[in-house]
Design an enzyme around this catalytic site. Structure first.
Site, PDB file in Angstrom:
ATOM      1  N   ASP A 163      32.705  31.059  38.261  1.00  0.00           N
ATOM      2  CA  ASP A 163      32.738  32.402  38.747  1.00  0.00           C
ATOM      3  C   ASP A 163      33.731  32.953  37.657  1.00  0.00           C
ATOM      4  OD1 ASP A 163      32.091  34.884  40.022  1.00  0.00           O
ATOM      5  OD2 ASP A 163      33.977  35.192  40.766  1.00  0.00           O
TER       6      ASP A 163
HETATM    7  N1  LIG Z   1      47.956  39.338  36.749  1.00  0.00           N
HETATM    8  C1  LIG Z   1      46.848  40.635  36.265  1.00  0.00           C
HETATM    9  N2  LIG Z   1      47.349  41.716  35.588  1.00  0.00           N
HETATM   10  C2  LIG Z   1      46.435  42.803  35.428  1.00  0.00           C
HETATM   11  N3  LIG Z   1      45.361  43.096  35.865  1.00  0.00           N
HETATM   12  C3  LIG Z   1      44.444  41.356  37.127  1.00  0.00           C
HETATM   13  C4  LIG Z   1      45.592  40.730  36.206  1.00  0.00           C
HETATM   14  N4  LIG Z   1      44.840  39.474  37.078  1.00  0.00           N
HETATM   15  C5  LIG Z   1      43.397  40.821  37.312  1.00  0.00           C
HETATM   16  N5  LIG Z   1      43.664  41.614  37.247  1.00  0.00           N
HETATM   17  C6  LIG Z   1      42.760  43.026  36.627  1.00  0.00           C
HETATM   18  O1  LIG Z   1      42.495  42.327  38.130  1.00  0.00           O
HETATM   19  C7  LIG Z   1      40.607  42.389  38.255  1.00  0.00           C
HETATM   20  C8  LIG Z   1      40.748  41.821  39.907  1.00  0.00           C
HETATM   21  O2  LIG Z   1      41.097  40.127  39.538  1.00  0.00           O
HETATM   22  P1  LIG Z   1      40.492  38.932  39.873  1.00  0.00           P
HETATM   23  O3  LIG Z   1      39.377  39.056  38.755  1.00  0.00           O
HETATM   24  O4  LIG Z   1      41.646  38.209  40.088  1.00  0.00           O
HETATM   25  O5  LIG Z   1      39.989  39.339  41.124  1.00  0.00           O
HETATM   26  P2  LIG Z   1      38.753  38.680  42.361  1.00  0.00           P
HETATM   27  O6  LIG Z   1      38.002  39.822  43.066  1.00  0.00           O
HETATM   28  O7  LIG Z   1      38.774  37.658  42.751  1.00  0.00           O
HETATM   29  O8  LIG Z   1      37.206  38.917  41.172  1.00  0.00           O
HETATM   30  P3  LIG Z   1      36.208  38.391  41.279  1.00  0.00           P
HETATM   31  O9  LIG Z   1      35.055  39.974  41.647  1.00  0.00           O
HETATM   32  O10 LIG Z   1      36.279  38.060  39.843  1.00  0.00           O
HETATM   33  O11 LIG Z   1      36.178  37.345  42.498  1.00  0.00           O
HETATM   34  C9  LIG Z   1      40.070  41.574  37.258  1.00  0.00           C
HETATM   35  O12 LIG Z   1      39.555  41.757  37.116  1.00  0.00           O
HETATM   36  C10 LIG Z   1      41.008  42.532  36.918  1.00  0.00           C
HETATM   37  O13 LIG Z   1      40.157  43.237  36.053  1.00  0.00           O
END
Ligand SMILES: Nc1ncnc2c1ncn2[C@@H]1O[C@H](COP(=O)(O)OP(=O)(O)OP(=O)(O)O)[C@@H](O)[C@H]1O
Ligand SMILES: [Mg+2]
Length: 429
Positions: free
Chosen positions: A313
């Site tokens: 992913d």
């Molecule tokens: N440690 C961090 N610091 C700042 N922004 C972050 C961090 N981790 C994630 N993000 C932001 O938040 C968004 C969502 O986080 P993440 O990708 O972990 O979530 P997700 O819901 O698992 O995503 P996906 O839809 O890819 O499964 C990321 O695309 C990024 O823009």
């Protein structure tokens, strides 16, 4: 349906220079939206970068042309232009926001109006006309000297992504929701009904990636009982939440600008999987990073980690750039590393890598081909691949079981020994 016309001011918050107005996003009665860059920003010789989509290194004339270009700054039918759409939640979090906005027709401009005070990176979006009722119930508060919405409900922030998440602050053993006008310094990734044990699996994969040299966002698992001020049904699907420190917020609560690769290419929705490839990411790093040698090697370690962990992913929105200070552009720390094959055994690489999506067809030769397309020394790349794979083979047999549990660790380690990349690295000198 007819919408109430409105205007939002788009600013970048700079801890040293204060807010810098970048432009205005407007909505017309037909629901179309348009972003216009402010003349003051265009003429600012020392303007902070809002997006690498509109940035040409060492060519201010072309940068200004890109900023003034209209094509990627308009949207129809209730959308906002792609760069802004990229700031908004997608799956479960979007549903929660919409439910908190109440009944009615809420477009992306409404969501941006509601959540503009706490967006990813250093961008602050505040109403310059009266917020429309379709932005949902909210109070008005002061943020960075601007009148900004303070939404009524749990979700006062925006983060991209599909999984349900919140932002929070650490207060001793507790995780608390940010106060009025505040932004959370960590992200809470909540347990999911669909994928049991997801926070635990993500934590394990993040730590295994760290062990082989990936620069990850610091994270830890915390009991759901430590989370305060959140309706209990949001925490019902597991015992642990994954807490990730935000790299776009400082300990003082200041904002550091970031943007993801999906925003840079203007990929909306599922195009985050298809609009570009892994080679595009490496090429972006080469073009934009102010330490591209270090960041390309970091990207190589992440690609290797994805293959070895079975992370299918790592799409465009899971790669971000960070602008730590004026004149500096770097790859952000890594986040959202999930061994998706543990949940979806047939999963493949999210982004194409030198013509393939299959983990098992990625070999050393494909890394050499990337290097030669991009005119990078192939030896420096393959050396990094070999070192990274060898670290995994050495360290993971001991590290994986306590992180992932025997069953998941067994599946992951069993798969490892069959990967061509691992076999090739074992015989490489
Ligand atoms: N440690 C961090 N610091 C700042 N922004 C972050 C961090 N981790 C994630 N993000 C932001 O938040 C968004 C969502 O986080 P993440 O990708 O972990 O979530 P997700 O819901 O698992 O995503 P996906 O839809 O890819 O499964 C990321 O695309 C990024 O823009
Ligand atoms: Mg993600």
């Amino acid at each position: 349906m007819a919408k109430i016309p409105g205007m939002l001011g788009v600013h970048l918050l700079d801890p040293e220079r204060g807010p810098i107005r970048v432009g205005a996003l407007t909505r017309a009665a037909d629901g179309s939206t348009s972003f216009t860059v402010a003349e003051t920003y265009l003429r600012n010789d020392d303007r902070p970068i809002i997006s690498l989509a509109w940035h040409e290194p060492n060519d201010d004339g072309r940068t200004r042309d890109r900023l003034a270009d209209r094509d990627d700054k308009i949207a129809l039918h209730g959308s906002v232009p792609p760069w802004f759409a990229g700031l908004l939640p997608e799956g479960a979090l979007r549903e929660l926001v919409l439910s908190e906005m109440g009944p009615g027709d809420h477009d992306q401009f409404d969501v941006l109006t509601r959540l503009g005070a706490d967006l990813p990176g250093a961008v602050l979006i505040v109403p310059e006309t009266e917020p429309a009722p379709s932005a949902g119930p909210l109070d008005l508060d002061v943020v960075a000297g601007f009148r900004a919405p303070d939404p009524k409900g749990v979700v006062k922030f925006s983060l991209a992504g599909i999984q349900l998440k919140l932002t929070a602050n650490v207060d001793g053993e507790k995780l608390t929701m940010p106060g009025r006008g505040e932004s959370g310094r960590c992200i809470l990734k909540l347990p999911s009904e669909r994928y049991p044990g997801l926070p635990e699996a993500e934590y394990g994969a993040m730590k295994l990636a760290e062990a082989i040299g990936v620069n990850i966002a610091p994270c830890r698992l915390v009991p759901t009982s430590a989370v305060e001020g959140v309706p209990t049904d949001l925490l019902a699907h597991g015992d642990k939440v994954l807490v990730v420190d935000r790299f776009d917020r400082t300990v003082e609560g200041d904002r550091i600008h970031i943007e993801d690769a999906g925003q840079i290419v203007g990929a909306i929705g599922d195009r985050k999987y298809t609009m570009a490839t892994t080679e595009t990411i490496i090429n972006m790093i080469r073009r934009f990073s102010t330490d591209h040698r270090a960041d390309i090697l970091e990207a190589v370690r992440r690609i290797v980690a994805d293959i070895l962990l079975g992370n299918g992913d790592n799409h465009l929105k899971n790669w971000s750039f960070r602008f730590p200070q004026s004149g500096e552009i770097r790859l952000s720390p890594a986040y959202d590393i999930v061994p998706t094959i543990l949940f979806l055994p047939k999963d493949t690489l999210a982004l194409r890598f030198v013509g393939t999506h299959q983990f098992a067809t990625v070999n050393m030769h494909r890394f050499e081909r990337v290097a030669s397309f991009l005119k990078i020394d192939p030896k420096s790349i393959t050396r990094e691949v070999i070192t990274t794979v060898k670290r995994a083979v050495d360290l993971w047999p001991e590290a994986a079981p306590p992180l992932l549990g025997e069953k998941r660790a067994g599946a992951l380690l069993g798969r490892l020994s069959n990967l061509p990349l691992v076999k090739e690295a074992a015989t490489a000198r």
